[in-house]
Design a protein around this motif. Structure first.
Motif, PDB file in Angstrom:
ATOM      1  N   ASP A 181      -2.659  39.210   3.366  1.00  0.00           N
ATOM      2  CA  ASP A 181      -1.975  37.933   3.261  1.00  0.00           C
ATOM      3  C   ASP A 181      -1.216  37.882   1.936  1.00  0.00           C
ATOM      4  O   ASP A 181      -1.396  38.730   1.061  1.00  0.00           O
ATOM      5  CB  ASP A 181      -2.975  36.785   3.326  1.00  0.00           C
ATOM      6  CG  ASP A 181      -3.594  36.625   4.704  1.00  0.00           C
ATOM      7  OD1 ASP A 181      -3.019  37.141   5.677  1.00  0.00           O
ATOM      8  OD2 ASP A 181      -4.659  35.982   4.795  1.00  0.00           O
ATOM      9  N   ALA A 208       2.389  40.553   1.647  1.00  0.00           N
ATOM     10  CA  ALA A 208       1.835  40.495   3.001  1.00  0.00           C
ATOM     11  C   ALA A 208       2.153  41.757   3.794  1.00  0.00           C
ATOM     12  O   ALA A 208       3.157  42.435   3.546  1.00  0.00           O
ATOM     13  CB  ALA A 208       2.376  39.271   3.735  1.00  0.00           C
ATOM     14  N   PHE A 243       1.621  43.548   7.973  1.00  0.00           N
ATOM     15  CA  PHE A 243       1.243  43.438   9.388  1.00  0.00           C
ATOM     16  C   PHE A 243       0.975  44.838   9.941  1.00  0.00           C
ATOM     17  O   PHE A 243       1.258  45.845   9.294  1.00  0.00           O
ATOM     18  CB  PHE A 243       2.370  42.785  10.195  1.00  0.00           C
ATOM     19  CG  PHE A 243       2.698  41.375   9.790  1.00  0.00           C
ATOM     20  CD1 PHE A 243       1.996  40.312  10.316  1.00  0.00           C
ATOM     21  CD2 PHE A 243       3.719  41.113   8.880  1.00  0.00           C
ATOM     22  CE1 PHE A 243       2.293  39.005   9.940  1.00  0.00           C
ATOM     23  CE2 PHE A 243       4.031  39.818   8.497  1.00  0.00           C
ATOM     24  CZ  PHE A 243       3.317  38.753   9.037  1.00  0.00           C
ATOM     25  N   TYR A 247       4.270  31.641  14.102  1.00  0.00           N
ATOM     26  CA  TYR A 247       2.974  32.241  14.407  1.00  0.00           C
ATOM     27  C   TYR A 247       3.187  33.656  14.946  1.00  0.00           C
ATOM     28  O   TYR A 247       4.125  33.906  15.712  1.00  0.00           O
ATOM     29  CB  TYR A 247       2.210  31.371  15.405  1.00  0.00           C
ATOM     30  CG  TYR A 247       1.906  29.999  14.838  1.00  0.00           C
ATOM     31  CD1 TYR A 247       0.807  29.810  14.002  1.00  0.00           C
ATOM     32  CD2 TYR A 247       2.739  28.916  15.096  1.00  0.00           C
ATOM     33  CE1 TYR A 247       0.540  28.560  13.446  1.00  0.00           C
ATOM     34  CE2 TYR A 247       2.478  27.665  14.548  1.00  0.00           C
ATOM     35  CZ  TYR A 247       1.379  27.502  13.727  1.00  0.00           C
ATOM     36  OH  TYR A 247       1.117  26.269  13.169  1.00  0.00           O
ATOM     37  N   ASP A 252      -0.511  39.486  15.561  1.00  0.00           N
ATOM     38  CA  ASP A 252      -0.518  40.740  14.801  1.00  0.00           C
ATOM     39  C   ASP A 252      -1.418  41.720  15.555  1.00  0.00           C
ATOM     40  O   ASP A 252      -2.584  41.915  15.216  1.00  0.00           O
ATOM     41  CB  ASP A 252      -1.027  40.473  13.384  1.00  0.00           C
ATOM     42  CG  ASP A 252      -0.775  41.643  12.442  1.00  0.00           C
ATOM     43  OD1 ASP A 252      -0.099  42.601  12.854  1.00  0.00           O
ATOM     44  OD2 ASP A 252      -1.268  41.595  11.302  1.00  0.00           O
ATOM     45  N   ARG A 274      -1.792  35.419  12.938  1.00  0.00           N
ATOM     46  CA  ARG A 274      -1.279  35.140  11.594  1.00  0.00           C
ATOM     47  C   ARG A 274      -0.193  34.066  11.682  1.00  0.00           C
ATOM     48  O   ARG A 274       0.281  33.732  12.781  1.00  0.00           O
ATOM     49  CB  ARG A 274      -0.652  36.419  10.987  1.00  0.00           C
ATOM     50  CG  ARG A 274      -1.403  37.729  11.245  1.00  0.00           C
ATOM     51  CD  ARG A 274      -2.558  37.964  10.310  1.00  0.00           C
ATOM     52  NE  ARG A 274      -2.190  38.055   8.916  1.00  0.00           N
ATOM     53  CZ  ARG A 274      -1.701  39.166   8.324  1.00  0.00           C
ATOM     54  NH1 ARG A 274      -1.468  40.271   9.034  1.00  0.00           N
ATOM     55  NH2 ARG A 274      -1.444  39.179   7.025  1.00  0.00           N
ATOM     56  N   ARG A 275       0.229  33.572  10.530  1.00  0.00           N
ATOM     57  CA  ARG A 275       1.347  32.632  10.521  1.00  0.00           C
ATOM     58  C   ARG A 275       2.149  32.817   9.237  1.00  0.00           C
ATOM     59  O   ARG A 275       1.619  33.198   8.192  1.00  0.00           O
ATOM     60  CB  ARG A 275       0.877  31.187  10.656  1.00  0.00           C
ATOM     61  CG  ARG A 275       0.052  30.671   9.494  1.00  0.00           C
ATOM     62  CD  ARG A 275      -0.359  29.230   9.705  1.00  0.00           C
ATOM     63  NE  ARG A 275      -1.186  28.746   8.602  1.00  0.00           N
ATOM     64  CZ  ARG A 275      -1.689  27.519   8.515  1.00  0.00           C
ATOM     65  NH1 ARG A 275      -1.430  26.633   9.476  1.00  0.00           N
ATOM     66  NH2 ARG A 275      -2.428  27.163   7.490  1.00  0.00           N
ATOM     67  N   VAL A 304       2.328  34.250   3.975  1.00  0.00           N
ATOM     68  CA  VAL A 304       1.645  34.672   5.197  1.00  0.00           C
ATOM     69  C   VAL A 304       0.149  34.470   5.021  1.00  0.00           C
ATOM     70  O   VAL A 304      -0.423  34.826   3.982  1.00  0.00           O
ATOM     71  CB  VAL A 304       1.928  36.159   5.514  1.00  0.00           C
ATOM     72  CG1 VAL A 304       1.127  36.621   6.731  1.00  0.00           C
ATOM     73  CG2 VAL A 304       3.418  36.388   5.741  1.00  0.00           C
ATOM     74  N   ASP A 305      -0.499  33.843   6.033  1.00  0.00           N
ATOM     75  CA  ASP A 305      -1.947  33.763   6.001  1.00  0.00           C
ATOM     76  C   ASP A 305      -2.513  34.043   7.389  1.00  0.00           C
ATOM     77  O   ASP A 305      -1.777  34.125   8.373  1.00  0.00           O
ATOM     78  CB  ASP A 305      -2.440  32.424   5.441  1.00  0.00           C
ATOM     79  CG  ASP A 305      -2.121  31.248   6.337  1.00  0.00           C
ATOM     80  OD1 ASP A 305      -1.138  31.329   7.087  1.00  0.00           O
ATOM     81  OD2 ASP A 305      -2.838  30.243   6.293  1.00  0.00           O
ATOM     82  N   THR A 306      -3.823  34.221   7.461  1.00  0.00           N
ATOM     83  CA  THR A 306      -4.512  34.602   8.692  1.00  0.00           C
ATOM     84  C   THR A 306      -5.317  33.423   9.224  1.00  0.00           C
ATOM     85  O   THR A 306      -6.089  32.804   8.483  1.00  0.00           O
ATOM     86  CB  THR A 306      -5.457  35.789   8.429  1.00  0.00           C
ATOM     87  OG1 THR A 306      -4.687  36.910   7.984  1.00  0.00           O
ATOM     88  CG2 THR A 306      -6.223  36.180   9.686  1.00  0.00           C
ATOM     89  N   ARG A 343     -11.307  35.661   8.569  1.00  0.00           N
ATOM     90  CA  ARG A 343     -11.407  37.126   8.619  1.00  0.00           C
ATOM     91  C   ARG A 343     -12.690  37.614   9.295  1.00  0.00           C
ATOM     92  O   ARG A 343     -12.916  38.805   9.409  1.00  0.00           O
ATOM     93  CB  ARG A 343     -11.327  37.707   7.202  1.00  0.00           C
ATOM     94  CG  ARG A 343      -9.967  37.574   6.524  1.00  0.00           C
ATOM     95  CD  ARG A 343      -8.886  38.375   7.246  1.00  0.00           C
ATOM     96  NE  ARG A 343      -7.639  38.402   6.516  1.00  0.00           N
ATOM     97  CZ  ARG A 343      -7.184  39.452   5.828  1.00  0.00           C
ATOM     98  NH1 ARG A 343      -7.900  40.554   5.766  1.00  0.00           N
ATOM     99  NH2 ARG A 343      -6.026  39.395   5.203  1.00  0.00           N
TER     100      ARG A 343
END
Length: 471
Positions: free
Chosen positions: A211, A217, A219, A233, A236, A243-244, A252-254, A273
């Motif tokens: 992230d 970040a 992927f 959104y 991944d 993710r978004r 980017v975060d999960t 996570r």
């Protein structure tokens, strides 16, 4: 344990990306024969596990992949190789088009790994996801011998993919000004103008799970996109994560995903996570929920954005085509979603079908599809029409029309909703493995995945044009 010498490889099979060889020539080194189907997510996951073991144990064994076709399109050498390369496969591939190798080695299911020792004897066999892969491979290579320097896996691949701005692009999202592309093979998401100029890149471009901001970040083979206000959104897929991207900041975060395939669990996601997903591939946003086509467990899940919770909506988990409510229904590798007016449309790849799920009650019905092993190219009434390995769907914003990327046939199809017929659009040529669709700006945007390109189709004029992606 069977330690008898086995038969050799089929003499007349087609080698797709390596010079021909025989098991006799490979004596003196451990060999794994992987019988797979390139269209199967479960096979892709087994091959990913093999690749991970090989990265930890370089030079210990020789992997040979035997691609055994399920669909007619997979009998074409180029299409079969493209499907495997989408997954990052670089090992030597043999097209077992007539199932000769399958019969010689008495294989009964995809995926099957046949483990041969240095003397060419079968030491073990792993069917499906049964058995402990690491233990079996370690035992096969326990003498510590290394594969010779001239092994096939070190040889340069024949006919490699060209170096282009895109590598196996999949999902697309179009707004009034922007085009978003899941550039799956480059492990990134691109923000472009409608003309194809890259404005921003999300993801470092290397396969990883991190992230952070634009320079941090990462992927791993993203394959699904859905846009809601300032949030993009991302399914991944290679990280088995949802993710978004915050489009205003680029952060980017999960939302959930562990980086490895696992059994999703219903309920509030306390630690993103630690909440497992299994090959999420298609996304759609409706009612403050992200609906997820989980290709790895053949189910439809929903992530509630307000409650931050996961819910198993429909699908038994078995690979089947069965209508019914909720968990009674069954899907066959759902890959793409589209939502409108409390209905979720599902593109079911292995079932060559289009399904509809009522978001109130989760009732699943088949709109097009004749069964698990029935596929073709026929237009007409829904009860007779056929698809072959469809990969993406999109809804027309101004008509009850569902657009379908019929990848196995290389066609763009439409289904008129409300009991209408399936039709094929007349294009100047067949498409090369289309796996992404979006509608906007008066056009249909197509990810021509196997050609590493994005196309723009004008349904009024019939013009099909390339969108030149420039960085």
């Amino acid at each position: 344990m069977n330690v008898q010498p086995v038969q050799d490889l089929p003499e007349f099979a087609t080698w797709l990306n390596a010079p021909p060889t025989t098991l006799t020539e490979l004596r003196g080194r451990p060999v794994v024969l992987a019988f797979v189907n390139a269209a199967s997510v479960w096979c892709a996951q087994r091959l990913a596990e093999l690749a991970q073991w090989q990265s930890r144990n370089p030079g210990k064994l020789q992997l040979l992949i035997l691609q055994v076709p399920r669909f007619d399109c997979e009998r074409d050498p180029e299409q079969a190789l493209k499907l495997l390369r989408r997954q990052g496969v670089t090992a030597p591939v043999l097209l077992d088009g007539d199932w000769d190798g399958w019969r010689r080695f008495n294989v009964t299911a995809w995926p099957t790994l046949v483990l041969l020792d240095a003397q060419g004897r079968e030491r073990d066999r792993l069917v499906g996801f049964g058995g402990e892969l690491d233990r079996a491979l370690n035992a096969l290579c326990e003498d510590g011998a290394r594969v010779a320097d001239n092994d096939l896996s070190r040889a340069r691949e024949l006919h490699p993919e060209p170096r282009l701005p895109l590598l196996f692009p999949t999902a697309l999202v179009v707004t009034t000004e922007r085009l978003y592309i899941a550039d799956s093979g480059h492990h990134r998401v691109l923000e472009c103008s409608h003309g194809g100029r890259v404005l921003r890149q999300f993801g470092l471009g290397t396969a990883d799970f991190m992230d952070g901001g634009p320079g941090e970040a990462a992927f791993h083979r993203p394959q699904g996109l859905a846009l809601e206000r300032e949030w993009l959104y991302v399914a991944d897929t290679g990280n088995h994560a949802l993710r978004r991207i915050h489009l205003l900041s680029g952060q980017v975060d999960t939302l959930c995903g562990t980086g490895r395939p696992g059994e999703p669990t219903e309920g509030v996601v306390e630690q993103p996570r630690q909440a497992a997903l299994n090959h999420p591939q298609g996304l759609a946003v409706a009612d403050n929920q992200i609906h997820i086509a989980m290709a790895g467990d053949n189910r439809i899940w929903s992530y509630h954005l307000g409650q931050r919770s996961l819910k198993w909506r429909a699908g038994s988990g078995a690979i089947e085509e069965r209508d019914g409510s909720g968990h009674v229904a069954a899907f066959a590798q759902p890959t793409s979603l589209a939502a409108v007016q409390q209905v979720l449309y599902v593109c079911d790849a292995l079932g060559s079908s289009i399904r509809a799920m009522q978001l109130r009650g989760d009732l699943v019905q088949t709109l097009v599809g004749q069964g698990m092993w029935s596929f073709g190219e026929q237009d007409g009434p829904r009860a007779l029409a056929q698809l072959q390995y469809p990969q993406a769907i999109a809804l027309s914003p101004d008509a009850p029309l569902l657009w379908i990327a019929d990848a196995g046939n290389g066609r763009l199809r439409t289904l008129r909703l409300g009991g209408g017929e399936l039709s094929t659009l007349e294009l100047p040529r067949r498409l090369h493995g289309p796996a992404g669709l979006a509608l906007g700006g008066g056009a249909v945007w197509i990810a021509e995945t196997d050609a590493h390109a994005v196309l723009r189709f004008d349904p009024v004029s019939g013009v099909l044009s390339d969108v030149p992606i420039t960085e």
